[in-house]
Structures are given as C-alpha cells and as structure tokens.
Enzyme design. Structure first.
Site, PDB file in Angstrom:
ATOM      1  N   HIS A 167      -3.803 -60.119 -91.176  1.00 35.96           N
ATOM      2  CA  HIS A 167      -3.487 -60.424 -90.068  1.00 35.96           C
ATOM      3  C   HIS A 167      -2.469 -58.673 -89.003  1.00 35.96           C
ATOM      4  O   HIS A 167      -1.782 -57.489 -89.387  1.00 35.96           O
ATOM      5  CB  HIS A 167      -1.727 -61.282 -89.806  1.00 35.96           C
ATOM      6  CG  HIS A 167      -1.197 -61.066 -88.471  1.00 35.96           C
ATOM      7  ND1 HIS A 167      -1.420 -62.418 -87.521  1.00 35.96           N
ATOM      8  CD2 HIS A 167      -0.496 -59.719 -87.508  1.00 35.96           C
ATOM      9  CE1 HIS A 167      -0.617 -61.902 -86.867  1.00 35.96           C
ATOM     10  NE2 HIS A 167       0.365 -61.193 -86.617  1.00 35.96           N
ATOM     11  N   CYS A 168      -3.388 -58.235 -88.091  1.00 33.13           N
ATOM     12  CA  CYS A 168      -2.738 -56.781 -87.184  1.00 33.13           C
ATOM     13  C   CYS A 168      -2.245 -57.292 -86.176  1.00 33.13           C
ATOM     14  O   CYS A 168      -2.080 -57.493 -85.412  1.00 33.13           O
ATOM     15  CB  CYS A 168      -4.062 -56.382 -86.964  1.00 33.13           C
ATOM     16  SG  CYS A 168      -4.488 -54.824 -86.186  1.00 33.13           S
ATOM     17  N   PRO A 169      -0.936 -56.846 -86.200  1.00 34.25           N
ATOM     18  CA  PRO A 169       0.229 -56.542 -85.492  1.00 34.25           C
ATOM     19  C   PRO A 169      -0.395 -55.708 -84.030  1.00 34.25           C
ATOM     20  O   PRO A 169       0.244 -56.212 -83.057  1.00 34.25           O
ATOM     21  CB  PRO A 169       1.768 -56.377 -85.721  1.00 34.25           C
ATOM     22  CG  PRO A 169       0.815 -54.768 -86.991  1.00 34.25           C
ATOM     23  CD  PRO A 169       0.243 -56.166 -87.069  1.00 34.25           C
ATOM     24  N   GLY A 172      -2.123 -58.048 -81.768  1.00 30.04           N
ATOM     25  CA  GLY A 172      -1.554 -59.368 -81.787  1.00 30.04           C
ATOM     26  C   GLY A 172      -2.369 -60.726 -81.874  1.00 30.04           C
ATOM     27  O   GLY A 172      -2.208 -61.493 -81.476  1.00 30.04           O
ATOM     28  N   ASN A 173      -3.165 -60.573 -83.592  1.00 37.39           N
ATOM     29  CA  ASN A 173      -4.072 -61.523 -83.890  1.00 37.39           C
ATOM     30  C   ASN A 173      -4.230 -61.286 -85.347  1.00 37.39           C
ATOM     31  O   ASN A 173      -4.257 -60.062 -85.609  1.00 37.39           O
ATOM     32  CB  ASN A 173      -5.000 -61.904 -82.764  1.00 37.39           C
ATOM     33  CG  ASN A 173      -6.123 -62.976 -82.497  1.00 37.39           C
ATOM     34  OD1 ASN A 173      -5.105 -63.958 -83.401  1.00 37.39           O
ATOM     35  ND2 ASN A 173      -6.532 -63.500 -81.951  1.00 37.39           N
TER      36      ASN A 173
END
Length: 377
Positions: A167-169, A172-173
């Site tokens: 999960h890559c902040p 944002g997804n």
C-alpha cells in the site's frame, strides 16, 4: 402512520465494503487517506512550475530550444502514470456472499472434524500445486474467502488485493495486479524527471555564474535554489525505489513476498512464478495482458427501502344502489335491496308508539277539576 416500500436502483460501488472512496460515479477508486497523495501532486507540479518559470526561458535561448519541450513531455507522462495508478482498481477481490460464506464454513468444519474443547482449531489453509511446487492458500476471516496465490489483505483499505505488492500512501492507493506496471512506470519516469531538472538547474547556475558571479546568480534566481534542494533530497529515495522494484521485476517477485521472505531462506522453496529469465520476467510484468476488474463497480442493484408516511390512509367509499328498485336496477340487486328495506323497517315494528301518560296529580289540578264539576251541575 403508514409505511411504503420503495424500490430504487443503485450502483454496486455504493454498497461495496472496505475503506475506499469513489468518485465520478464509481470510475475513480482510491483509499480514504489521500493527504500524502496531495503532497505528491504539490511537489511534482510545484517543482516543474518553478523549472518552467526560471530555467526554461534562459536555457531555450542560450542552450537548446528542445529542453523545455522534452521537460513538458516527461512531466505529462509522469502525471498520467500517477493518476492511472491512483485512480484505478488495484485488483480488489469481492467478498463472499452470506450463502457462500456459510458453505465454506461447512466445508471447513467437515474437513477439520470435531475439535476438542480447549484446543485451538487447525489453520484454515488449502494447498495447490503451481509449477510442481506446493503453495498454501490462506483463509481471510474478513472477506470469508480463500485468497488466491500471491493475494493478501490490506489493513488500510480493508480489502483482499490480488498479487498484492504494498500500500503506497504517495499514490493514495494499493499497488497490485492491475496497477503495478503503471506504478513502476511512474517511479521510473519520476526518477528521470528529477534527474533532468536537477541536472539543468546546475547547468543554469553555472552558465549564469560565468557572467555575473555565483552569489549574484543565486539572488537573481531564488526558484533555482529551491528546486535544487527539493530534487537533491527526493532524488535518492525515488531512484532507490525504482532500483528496488527493478530488482523485484527481474525476479518476478512482489514487495510483500520479499519482506516476508516467501522464497528465500534455508527452508524456503524456489519462486514458482519466476521464469528463471530476467527478460521473460520483465515482459510478463510490464508487457502482460491488462486484467479486467472483478468488482463491476458500476453495475446496478435493486434496493428496497421502507419509508414511513404521516398522511392518513383515505377511507374507501362504497356506492350503493337506490332503496326503491327501478328499471335501471339490475335483477340480481333487487333481492338485496328488498332485504335491506325489510331490515330498515323491522326496527320500527319492534318498537310501538309510546302511550301518553297523564300528568301526576297536584293540589292545584284537584281544585280546578272540582270547580269545573260544580259549574256543570
């Protein structure tokens, strides 16, 4: 008070569980935590805007007019890959329906048998064979399904994602089966854009310093100093991230598998998804088919809602035939009319007319009667 049942059609994305947000009637799908994503947009657009404002006019005249053109194309490609990664379905797997979850529970109980009280039940695992190697499928207690190979449950989005990478902040997804190649192209193009801007910032400062001095150049172009600082601190992380994912692609491995050590260590087997060839692994990840989404976010569902109404229910009125039959009265209605007439007349017969009762005697009335008798005699 009365209740009215109303049926309306809704999109499936409105009823999907999980912690995602949807825009544009379900076409855009993102995680709820989007603050870091907005920071990414600000850093990229802000740095490029400063580069186009301070460096490009000078370099296009004194060095080459193609420098700003190539920078614009690279910037547009970076933004396209970022938005494609952020707004797409990463490969979310639908949760089991209540009937399916009940059936899976019955299968698990039948396979495990009766577990004695106080003992922990065995793990819910199924074994499948991939390329002559046993791979375990784990059961997800949230989605009520056995996850496919390489899938994992994201605790931030609260969904099972197929070929889950991480999960890559910053985007944002989640990064998974359906958007991993766009994520890699985003990091690769952003590394090239950062190196491009950082290089021509140095060239711009050097060319101006030859005529007016280094300190005067810094005073005249404060935007260049800010660009150099931003690019210097982001260059190492972005380039390092691109190199790490290039290494994973060459092995046909995910970040989640690398962190858990799924295919490394003494007691671990070999990666069953690797082709043992770097070119084949890269072609499968970057040039493979685009998989469709299995969510059907824009499909239609019928939803029944119960609405309470405070308006009184209107009473129904009945039209009766006339009491006296005539030529317009149907024959089958005449007996009922006659019967109703008899019913209406019967109460009058049962209650005869009341007889008049003389008034009670009093002293005044007795005197009046005696005077009248004397006059008559």
């Amino acid at each position: 008070m009365s209740a009215v049942m109303i049926t309306r059609k809704v999109r499936k994305w409105e009823k999907l569980p999980g912690k995602n947000t949807f825009c544009c009637d379900g076409r855009v799908m993102m995680a709820r935590q989007k603050g870091v994503f907005y920071l990414t947009l600000f850093l990229i657009t802000g740095t490029c805007a400063l580069f186009f404002a301070f460096e490009c006019p000078y370099l296009a005249v004194h060095l080459c007019p193609a420098i700003p053109v190539f920078a614009v194309l690279l910037f547009l490609f970076v933004m396209a890959m970022l938005l494609r990664t952020s707004f797409s379905d990463p490969g979310v797997l639908p949760r089991a329906l209540p009937e399916e979850a009940t059936f899976i529970e019955m299968e698990i109980e039948a396979a495990n048998g009766n577990v004695p009280a106080g003992q922990r039940p065995p793990p819910r695992i199924r074994n499948v064979q991939i390329n002559n190697q046993i791979v375990k499928l784990k059961y997800c207690y949230t989605c009520k399904i056995f996850r496919p190979p390489r899938a994992s449950h994201c605790s931030i989005c609260d969904n099972c994602v197929d070929r889950f990478d991480h999960h890559c902040p910053w985007v944002g997804n989640c990064v998974g089966k359906r958007n991993y190649r766009y994520f890699y192209l985003f990091t690769l193009s952003l590394s090239l854009l950062t190196i491009y801007i950082f290089t021509f910032d140095i060239v711009h400062v050097v060319m101006r310093s030859m005529n007016g001095g280094f300190l005067n150049t810094l005073k005249e172009t404060p935007g260049t100093v800010l660009e150099v600082l931003v690019c210097f601190f982001t260059l190492w992380s972005v380039v390092g991230l691109t190199g790490f994912h290039t290494y994973l692609i060459s092995l046909n491995q995910t970040t989640n598998e690398d962190i858990k050590g799924s295919w490394s260590g003494k007691n671990r087997g070999q990666n069953p998804y690797s082709h043992k060839n770097i070119i084949k692994n890269c072609c499968e990840v970057l040039c493979g088919p685009t998989y469709p989404s299995v969510l059907d976010r824009r499909g239609l569902l019928q939803e029944d809602t119960l609405i309470s109404s405070s308006n009184p229910v209107p009473q129904s009125t009945k039209t009766t035939a006339p009491l006296i039959p005539n030529e317009h009265t149907p024959d089958d209605a005449k007996p009922s009319i006659a019967a109703s007439a008899e019913k209406n007349a019967s109460p009058k017969e049962e209650h005869p007319a009341a007889t008049k009762v003389p008034p009670l005697a009093s002293p005044e009335t007795d005197a009046e009667t005696s005077i009248a008798k004397e006059r008559a005699h």
